[in-house]
Write an enzyme that holds these catalytic residues in place. Sequence first.
Site, PDB file in Angstrom:
ATOM      1  N   ARG A  17     -10.057 -11.738   2.538  1.00  0.00           N
ATOM      2  CA  ARG A  17     -10.914 -12.807   2.015  1.00  0.00           C
ATOM      3  C   ARG A  17     -10.208 -14.156   2.075  1.00  0.00           C
ATOM      4  O   ARG A  17     -10.861 -15.201   2.194  1.00  0.00           O
ATOM      5  CB  ARG A  17     -11.370 -12.453   0.593  1.00  0.00           C
ATOM      6  CG  ARG A  17     -10.236 -12.279  -0.387  1.00  0.00           C
ATOM      7  CD  ARG A  17     -10.647 -11.527  -1.653  1.00  0.00           C
ATOM      8  NE  ARG A  17     -10.722 -10.074  -1.448  1.00  0.00           N
ATOM      9  CZ  ARG A  17     -11.086  -9.190  -2.375  1.00  0.00           C
ATOM     10  NH1 ARG A  17     -11.441  -9.601  -3.573  1.00  0.00           N
ATOM     11  NH2 ARG A  17     -11.115  -7.902  -2.106  1.00  0.00           N
ATOM     12  N   LYS A  51       0.835  -1.201   0.000  1.00  0.00           N
ATOM     13  CA  LYS A  51       0.000   0.000   0.000  1.00  0.00           C
ATOM     14  C   LYS A  51       0.870   1.251   0.000  1.00  0.00           C
ATOM     15  O   LYS A  51       2.015   1.204   0.466  1.00  0.00           O
ATOM     16  CB  LYS A  51      -0.862   0.025   1.282  1.00  0.00           C
ATOM     17  CG  LYS A  51      -1.980  -0.984   1.334  1.00  0.00           C
ATOM     18  CD  LYS A  51      -2.744  -0.856   2.649  1.00  0.00           C
ATOM     19  CE  LYS A  51      -3.860  -1.871   2.761  1.00  0.00           C
ATOM     20  NZ  LYS A  51      -4.918  -1.739   1.750  1.00  0.00           N
TER      21      LYS A  51
HETATM   22  N1  BES Z   1      -8.000  -3.833   4.671  1.00  0.00           N
HETATM   23  C1  BES Z   1      -8.204  -3.440   3.325  1.00  0.00           C
HETATM   24  C2  BES Z   1      -9.521  -2.682   3.122  1.00  0.00           C
HETATM   25  C3  BES Z   1      -9.645  -1.365   3.836  1.00  0.00           C
HETATM   26  C4  BES Z   1      -9.345  -0.189   3.192  1.00  0.00           C
HETATM   27  C5  BES Z   1     -10.100  -1.301   5.136  1.00  0.00           C
HETATM   28  C6  BES Z   1      -9.473   1.025   3.845  1.00  0.00           C
HETATM   29  C7  BES Z   1     -10.251  -0.093   5.790  1.00  0.00           C
HETATM   30  C8  BES Z   1      -9.924   1.072   5.135  1.00  0.00           C
HETATM   31  C9  BES Z   1      -8.215  -4.668   2.418  1.00  0.00           C
HETATM   32  O1  BES Z   1      -7.407  -5.704   2.822  1.00  0.00           O
HETATM   33  C10 BES Z   1      -7.709  -4.224   1.088  1.00  0.00           C
HETATM   34  O2  BES Z   1      -6.588  -3.844   1.020  1.00  0.00           O
HETATM   35  N2  BES Z   1      -8.567  -4.274   0.072  1.00  0.00           N
HETATM   36  C11 BES Z   1      -8.210  -3.865  -1.225  1.00  0.00           C
HETATM   37  C12 BES Z   1      -8.732  -4.890  -2.206  1.00  0.00           C
HETATM   38  C13 BES Z   1      -8.198  -4.742  -3.576  1.00  0.00           C
HETATM   39  C14 BES Z   1      -6.723  -5.077  -3.618  1.00  0.00           C
HETATM   40  C15 BES Z   1      -8.979  -5.651  -4.497  1.00  0.00           C
HETATM   41  C16 BES Z   1      -8.826  -2.491  -1.488  1.00  0.00           C
HETATM   42  O3  BES Z   1      -9.941  -2.233  -0.999  1.00  0.00           O
HETATM   43  O4  BES Z   1      -8.169  -1.676  -2.120  1.00  0.00           O
HETATM   44 MN    MN Z   2      -5.417  -5.506   2.131  1.00  0.00          MN
END
Ligand code: BES
Ligand code: MN
Length: 506
Positions: free
Chosen positions: A356, A282
């Site tokens: 997931r 990230k």
């Molecule tokens: N933990 C994150 C989602 C999240 C984002 C929670 C902001 C709280 C605040 C999750 O694991 C994630 O990174 N999801 C990705 C999925 C994508 C790679 C398909 C996302 O939402 O960008």
């Molecule tokens: Mn994630």
Amino acid sequence: MKIAFSKPQTPKKGAVVVFADQNKNAPRLLACALAFDKTLGGAIKRAMGASRFKANAGQTLVVLAPGKGSISRVIVVGLGKGSEVKDLVAEQAGGVATAQLGASGDERAAVLVEVPKGCKLSIAELAAHVGVGARLRSYRFDKYRTTEKKENKPALDRLDVQVPATAMAASGRLFRRLDAVAGGVFSTRNLVSEPANVIYPETLAREARKLSRLGVKVEVLDEKKMKKLGFGALLGVGMGSARPPRLVVMQWNGASAKGKKAAPVAFVGKGVTFDTGGISIKPSKGMEDMKWDMAGSGVVIGLMQALAARKAKVNAVGIVGLVENMPSGRAQRPGDIVKSYSGQTIEVLNTDAEGRLVLADALWYCQKRFKPQFMVDLATLTGAIIMALGAHHAGLFSNNDKLSDQLLDAGKAMDEKLWRMPLGKAYDRQIDSKAADVQNISSGGGAGSITAAQFLQRFVNDVPWAHLDIAGVSWSGKDAPTVPGGGTGFGVRLLDRLVADHYEGS
Ligand code: BES
Ligand code: MN
Ligand code: ZN
């Protein structure tokens, strides 16, 4: 803070909280407040007349007590129309009063409660809900603030809610039940607020173990055990971290003699104690928020505490999958294929879609071992749900209309609102993989929160199941009447209500 229910007496010192309702849109002090105002020479009424205070629900007016007495100030709290005063309005009133008392630095306060005209609550219900609203708002996570000046912190250590002697026992009884649930909410808020150097899979499992004091049976599966069982999806996420993963199984067997053998209700939580994204890393801005990527598991732990503390007459299972998602020389790579506990193979196209993967094994384990009446999972699963619903609803995805409706109703009742989102074959096709049975992100087509839910559904057989995407509601940047900014604990009260309304034998 001690919250007590005591018999009415004219307050002589400290702060006093009084209520006003609306009569033909004009603010009106309740009778007991009016009587108290006489002892202050009518100062409250005068202040109300000289201000814009309309007694809207949640509105407050602070009146400095006149004269030489030891009363510091009076907080007037608006209730809105008496006929619209329900549990939640009473809780919000207790909450906003507590915020004012915290800001003014009072150490003690008396609360003069009375049922307004047209309100259907009993005095005991009104008082208990005011009390639990105060409790919920009093939460602070300040254990690491060692240099904060005392005069900047709330000093309130006692709230005396005055109720007629005949209603004292009932108020106390109801309050203790509500407060047991608030205790669960506080635990969730604490877990979510702790930084990831303090809360990681082993320490979070240790926190869950503490529930055994309340009669919850707690088992912790370590890496070796999970390898043996074949939790390839969950273990893949944990590979990059120096902190080994855990899976915690909590059981509260509270069903009455008649339902002793009844299938349990089950709750499953995502517990990513820190989500860097892994190799699909990230951006650094805002990454600190990913300490609360274990909120789903925090809710499950807080809920199990609440159910046990109020001795809910239900058999309930809580399962949390705990991992840290880190990049390293041992980390999982994009393109890796893992074998899940269900036997299905997963192509991991993005290591940041890790929640997931954790839930896939936890859900399969849950339904296989416990054959529950239903499974509800909670997860801060997608950023996309924040785009769709913001902070005012969590996303609800389900294969079952009855369970969905029960959840929607419980959410409305507790002001932890849900919005149902669609599932369907066309979305499901978006996660078909060319190299494995399923891929962990879709290769286009949008609908990121739905395809995430579709992924989870591939690991659910025909048991009634609901998935709550709580990414937008688990942390709040600003104060609300009964939820201070920070970890919200969203989900604990909602699911406690679901159980109380539909799954507890008499
Ligand atoms: N933990 C994150 C989602 C999240 C984002 C929670 C902001 C709280 C605040 C999750 O694991 C994630 O990174 N999801 C990705 C999925 C994508 C790679 C398909 C996302 O939402 O960008
Ligand atoms: Mn994630
Ligand atoms: Zn995550």
